[in-house]
Design a protein around this motif. Sequence first.
Motif, PDB file in Angstrom:
ATOM      1  N   GLY A 109       0.792  -1.217   0.000  1.00 43.61           N
ATOM      2  CA  GLY A 109       0.000   0.000   0.000  1.00 43.61           C
ATOM      3  C   GLY A 109       0.826   1.269   0.000  1.00 43.61           C
ATOM      4  N   THR A 110       2.123   1.154  -0.276  1.00 44.36           N
ATOM      5  CA  THR A 110       3.022   2.307  -0.278  1.00 44.36           C
ATOM      6  C   THR A 110       3.909   2.259  -1.513  1.00 44.36           C
ATOM      7  OG1 THR A 110       4.675   1.088   1.003  1.00 44.36           O
ATOM      8  CG2 THR A 110       3.094   2.420   2.250  1.00 44.36           C
ATOM      9  N   ASN A 111       4.675   3.321  -1.711  1.00 43.60           N
ATOM     10  CA  ASN A 111       5.681   3.390  -2.778  1.00 43.60           C
ATOM     11  C   ASN A 111       5.087   3.272  -4.179  1.00 43.60           C
ATOM     12  OD1 ASN A 111       7.719   3.628  -0.844  1.00 43.60           O
ATOM     13  ND2 ASN A 111       8.026   1.417  -0.751  1.00 43.60           N
ATOM     14  N   ALA A 112       3.883   3.810  -4.377  1.00 46.97           N
ATOM     15  CA  ALA A 112       3.311   3.823  -5.727  1.00 46.97           C
ATOM     16  C   ALA A 112       4.139   4.684  -6.675  1.00 46.97           C
ATOM     17  CB  ALA A 112       1.865   4.320  -5.689  1.00 46.97           C
ATOM     18  N   ASP A 113       4.992   5.572  -6.118  1.00 49.30           N
ATOM     19  CA  ASP A 113       5.875   6.362  -6.968  1.00 49.30           C
ATOM     20  C   ASP A 113       6.968   5.508  -7.594  1.00 49.30           C
ATOM     21  OD1 ASP A 113       7.029   5.954  -4.454  1.00 49.30           O
ATOM     22  OD2 ASP A 113       8.276   7.742  -4.615  1.00 49.30           O
ATOM     23  N   GLN A 114       7.102   4.253  -7.148  1.00 56.27           N
ATOM     24  CA  GLN A 114       8.060   3.321  -7.726  1.00 56.27           C
ATOM     25  C   GLN A 114       7.392   2.348  -8.700  1.00 56.27           C
ATOM     26  OE1 GLN A 114      11.550   3.366  -7.332  1.00 56.27           O
ATOM     27  NE2 GLN A 114      10.848   5.375  -6.660  1.00 56.27           N
ATOM     28  N   VAL A 115       6.214   2.755  -9.197  1.00 59.92           N
ATOM     29  CA  VAL A 115       5.476   1.995 -10.210  1.00 59.92           C
ATOM     30  C   VAL A 115       5.351   2.868 -11.444  1.00 59.92           C
ATOM     31  CG1 VAL A 115       3.287   0.895 -10.811  1.00 59.92           C
ATOM     32  CG2 VAL A 115       4.174   0.728  -8.460  1.00 59.92           C
ATOM     33  N   SER A 116       5.964   2.440 -12.539  1.00 62.02           N
ATOM     34  CA  SER A 116       5.807   3.130 -13.819  1.00 62.02           C
ATOM     35  C   SER A 116       4.796   2.359 -14.657  1.00 62.02           C
ATOM     36  CB  SER A 116       7.147   3.213 -14.551  1.00 62.02           C
ATOM     37  OG  SER A 116       6.968   3.762 -15.846  1.00 62.02           O
ATOM     38  N   PHE A 117       3.675   2.996 -14.966  1.00 61.57           N
ATOM     39  CA  PHE A 117       2.574   2.359 -15.698  1.00 61.57           C
ATOM     40  C   PHE A 117       2.085   3.361 -16.734  1.00 61.57           C
ATOM     41  CE2 PHE A 117      -2.140   1.011 -15.360  1.00 61.57           C
ATOM     42  CZ  PHE A 117      -2.024   0.141 -16.420  1.00 61.57           C
ATOM     43  N   THR A 118       2.401   3.096 -18.007  1.00 62.21           N
ATOM     44  CA  THR A 118       2.123   4.065 -19.059  1.00 62.21           C
ATOM     45  C   THR A 118       1.455   3.406 -20.253  1.00 62.21           C
ATOM     46  OG1 THR A 118       4.324   3.726 -20.034  1.00 62.21           O
ATOM     47  CG2 THR A 118       4.109   5.491 -18.410  1.00 62.21           C
ATOM     48  N   ALA A 119       0.633   4.176 -20.959  1.00 62.61           N
ATOM     49  CA  ALA A 119       0.088   3.717 -22.231  1.00 62.61           C
ATOM     50  C   ALA A 119       1.203   3.709 -23.264  1.00 62.61           C
ATOM     51  CB  ALA A 119      -1.047   4.634 -22.672  1.00 62.61           C
ATOM     52  N   MET A 120       1.262   2.641 -24.069  1.00 65.43           N
ATOM     53  CA  MET A 120       2.345   2.534 -25.055  1.00 65.43           C
ATOM     54  C   MET A 120       1.930   1.611 -26.189  1.00 65.43           C
ATOM     55  SD  MET A 120       6.283   1.153 -24.508  1.00 65.43           S
ATOM     56  CE  MET A 120       6.679   2.430 -23.322  1.00 65.43           C
ATOM     57  N   GLY A 121       1.995   2.112 -27.416  1.00 65.44           N
ATOM     58  CA  GLY A 121       1.797   1.286 -28.599  1.00 65.44           C
ATOM     59  C   GLY A 121       0.480   0.544 -28.643  1.00 65.44           C
ATOM     60  N   GLY A 122      -0.601   1.162 -28.203  1.00 67.86           N
ATOM     61  CA  GLY A 122      -1.895   0.494 -28.188  1.00 67.86           C
ATOM     62  C   GLY A 122      -2.120  -0.393 -26.986  1.00 67.86           C
ATOM     63  N   GLY A 123      -1.107  -0.496 -26.117  1.00 66.24           N
ATOM     64  CA  GLY A 123      -1.215  -1.277 -24.893  1.00 66.24           C
ATOM     65  C   GLY A 123      -0.665  -0.490 -23.729  1.00 66.24           C
ATOM     66  N   TYR A 124       0.011  -1.177 -22.833  1.00 69.11           N
ATOM     67  CA  TYR A 124       0.557  -0.538 -21.635  1.00 69.11           C
ATOM     68  C   TYR A 124       1.934  -1.118 -21.342  1.00 69.11           C
ATOM     69  CZ  TYR A 124      -4.376   0.558 -21.126  1.00 69.11           C
ATOM     70  OH  TYR A 124      -5.655   0.984 -21.368  1.00 69.11           O
ATOM     71  N   HIS A 125       2.751  -0.304 -20.694  1.00 68.85           N
ATOM     72  CA  HIS A 125       4.066  -0.792 -20.277  1.00 68.85           C
ATOM     73  C   HIS A 125       4.219  -0.569 -18.783  1.00 68.85           C
ATOM     74  CE1 HIS A 125       8.002  -2.343 -21.535  1.00 68.85           C
ATOM     75  NE2 HIS A 125       8.425  -1.749 -20.427  1.00 68.85           N
ATOM     76  N   VAL A 126       4.748  -1.584 -18.108  1.00 68.20           N
ATOM     77  CA  VAL A 126       4.895  -1.567 -16.658  1.00 68.20           C
ATOM     78  C   VAL A 126       6.349  -1.823 -16.298  1.00 68.20           C
ATOM     79  CG1 VAL A 126       4.336  -2.809 -14.526  1.00 68.20           C
ATOM     80  CG2 VAL A 126       2.542  -2.359 -16.214  1.00 68.20           C
ATOM     81  N   THR A 127       6.910  -0.970 -15.445  1.00 67.57           N
ATOM     82  CA  THR A 127       8.216  -1.205 -14.847  1.00 67.57           C
ATOM     83  C   THR A 127       8.066  -1.036 -13.340  1.00 67.57           C
ATOM     84  OG1 THR A 127       9.292  -0.272 -16.817  1.00 67.57           O
ATOM     85  CG2 THR A 127      10.653  -0.572 -14.867  1.00 67.57           C
ATOM     86  N   LEU A 128       8.478  -2.075 -12.600  1.00 63.18           N
ATOM     87  CA  LEU A 128       8.240  -2.125 -11.153  1.00 63.18           C
ATOM     88  C   LEU A 128       9.571  -2.227 -10.440  1.00 63.18           C
ATOM     89  CD1 LEU A 128       5.301  -4.693 -11.149  1.00 63.18           C
ATOM     90  CD2 LEU A 128       5.129  -2.219 -10.887  1.00 63.18           C
ATOM     91  N   GLY A 129       9.695  -1.614  -9.362  1.00 63.11           N
ATOM     92  CA  GLY A 129       9.523  -1.618  -8.005  1.00 63.11           C
ATOM     93  C   GLY A 129       8.657  -2.703  -7.366  1.00 63.11           C
ATOM     94  N   PRO A 130       7.739  -2.270  -6.512  1.00 66.36           N
ATOM     95  CA  PRO A 130       7.011  -3.197  -5.640  1.00 66.36           C
ATOM     96  C   PRO A 130       5.987  -4.045  -6.385  1.00 66.36           C
ATOM     97  CG  PRO A 130       6.154  -0.982  -5.395  1.00 66.36           C
ATOM     98  CD  PRO A 130       7.373  -0.861  -6.268  1.00 66.36           C
TER      99      PRO A 130
END
Length: 215
Positions: free
Chosen positions: A46-67
Motif C-alpha cells: 500500500g506504499t511506494n506507488a511512486d516506484q510503479v511506472s505504468f504508461t500507455a504505449m503502442g496500443g497497450g501498456y508498459h509496466v516497470t516495477l519496483g514493488p
Amino acid sequence: MRSITCLLAAATALPVAVAAQNADPDNAVSGGGSVPDGWEVRTDRGTNADQVSFTAMGGGYHVTLGPRTIFYRPSDTQQGSYRVTATLIQTKAPQHPEAFGLFIGGSDLQGDGQSYSYFLIRGTGQFLVKNREGQGTSSVSGGWADHDAIVAQDADGKATNTLSVEVGSDVVTFLINGEEVYSAPASQFRTEGIAGLRANHNLDLHIDGFTVEGI
C-alpha cells in the motif's frame, strides 16, 4: 535452558532473514507515480506507488516495477459469465523468477480487506492459481506447475503469453495461449467484482489486448 536455546536460535535466524530480504530489494524506478486515465494501482504494502511506472504505449501498456502491484479499472467490474484476457510480454529476465498475470473478483482493492482470485505465470514456464483475502493468500491449484502451453523466456529473458480467465456459472477455466491449463468450481473463487492485472516486483512487462467482456 530450552527458552535460552530458542532465543539464541531466533537471534541467529534474524540476520539471515534480513540478509535474504535485503538481497532482493525493490528496484528504484524513474518516472513512476502516474497512471493512464481510468486506471488505479495498489502495491502489496500500500506504499511506494511512486516506484510503479505504468504508461500507455503502442496500443497497450508498459509496466516497470519496483514493488508488487495490481492494476485495475473500476469500470471493469463484472458478475455472471465473463472472460478476461491479456497478452503479457516479459521484456527482460528478473533477478529471480517473478510472477505476473490476471485477477478477478476484486473488492476493497484500496482497503485492508482487499480480496481477489488470481492467475499467474512465471517466465520460467510455470503457472499458479491463488486467492487473496486481506494480507493472506492461499493456493487453489497447488504449487507452481510446469505446463507446455507456456512460452518460457528466451536467452534474453523475453517471453510472450496470452492468458485468459473464463468465468462460467459453475466453473472457472484458466487458459494460456488458448489451451486450458486448469479449471475448478466457481465456488472456490472470488468471481464478482473488478478484473485486472497483477505483477510481482522488479518486473518489466508490456501488456497488449487487455479485455474484460461478458460471454
